[in-house]
Design a protein around this motif. Structure first.
Motif, PDB file in Angstrom:
ATOM      1  N   ARG A   2       5.949  -5.366  -3.263  1.00  0.00           N
ATOM      2  CA  ARG A   2       6.512  -4.488  -4.616  1.00  0.00           C
ATOM      3  C   ARG A   2       5.459  -3.233  -5.340  1.00  0.00           C
ATOM      4  N   ILE A   3       5.532  -2.110  -5.455  1.00  0.00           N
ATOM      5  CA  ILE A   3       5.418  -1.090  -5.819  1.00  0.00           C
ATOM      6  C   ILE A   3       5.329  -0.604  -6.671  1.00  0.00           C
ATOM      7  N   GLU A   5       4.484   2.100 -10.307  1.00  0.00           N
ATOM      8  CA  GLU A   5       3.911   3.168 -10.874  1.00  0.00           C
ATOM      9  C   GLU A   5       2.108   2.865 -11.365  1.00  0.00           C
ATOM     10  N   THR A  34       7.839   0.779   3.690  1.00  0.00           N
ATOM     11  CA  THR A  34       7.750   0.203   2.014  1.00  0.00           C
ATOM     12  C   THR A  34       6.916   1.453   1.605  1.00  0.00           C
ATOM     13  N   HIS A  38       8.326   4.887  -0.266  1.00  0.00           N
ATOM     14  CA  HIS A  38       7.927   5.258  -1.574  1.00  0.00           C
ATOM     15  C   HIS A  38       7.225   6.163  -1.720  1.00  0.00           C
TER      16      HIS A  38
END
Length: 184
Positions: A2-3, A5, A34, A38
């Protein structure tokens, strides 16, 4: 993976999804596709050219370091132990200029940071030993090293433990006000 911010503009937190069983665990610590998807910039991951690792003992602070010139982008993670990791945005045109954000990086959750060019970075080891790995997008040039004292009153960084040691270079680092003069 997962990414998310971060609060600081352009900083992202990469969060691996470890598979755990009776043997231990397996996790992918980086996925170029990924990452590039992103950022919306294909090939960005391929720009990383140098990996480094440091080992620190509990209480040690390393920082606050940055680069002048083109600066550098980096991926930072703690492969062993835990650290209190701090970033400060030094990009004069950034909406988060002068702001800092702290992160816990450790060998339990494997979170790591993408730090774009234009940040000061430092950390404090929280465990008996902590190994921090850096992947940077251009060769290190010591002539471009910049820094601010880890205990500069204007930065007001709240280190969670008493500071047990810093390098001679970090002990002699300049002030935030001196860096602001240099940036403008």
């Amino acid at each position: 993976m997962r990414i998310e911010e971060a609060e600081l503009a352009d900083v992202i937190v990469l969060i691996p999804q470890p598979f755990r069983d009776e043997r231990g665990l397996f996790t992918r610590t980086f996925d170029a596709e990924t990452f590039d998807d992103h950022l919306g910039r294909p090939g960005t991951a391929a720009a990383f050219v140098q990996d480094s690792q440091s080992r620190s003992v509990r209480g040690v602070v390393r920082g606050m370091h940055g680069r002048s010139g083109r600066s550098e982008a980096k991926l930072v993670r703690c492969a062993n132990g835990a650290v209190h990791d701090v970033l400060i945005d030094i990009r004069p045109d950034s909406p988060t200029f002068g702001r800092s954000q702290a992160f816990r990086l450790d060998d339990e959750e494997f979170r790591h940071l993408y730090v774009p060019p234009g940040f000061l970075h430092g950390f404090q080891a929280l465990t008996a030993t902590a190994d921090v790995c850096y992947r940077i997008d251009r060769p290190h040039d010591p002539a471009e090293d910049i820094g601010v004292a880890y205990d500069d009153a204007d930065l007001g960084i709240d280190w969670p433990l008493p500071v047990t040691a810093v390098s001679a270079r970090d002990a002699k680092a300049g002030s935030w006000r001196e860096l602001l003069t240099r940036l403008h």
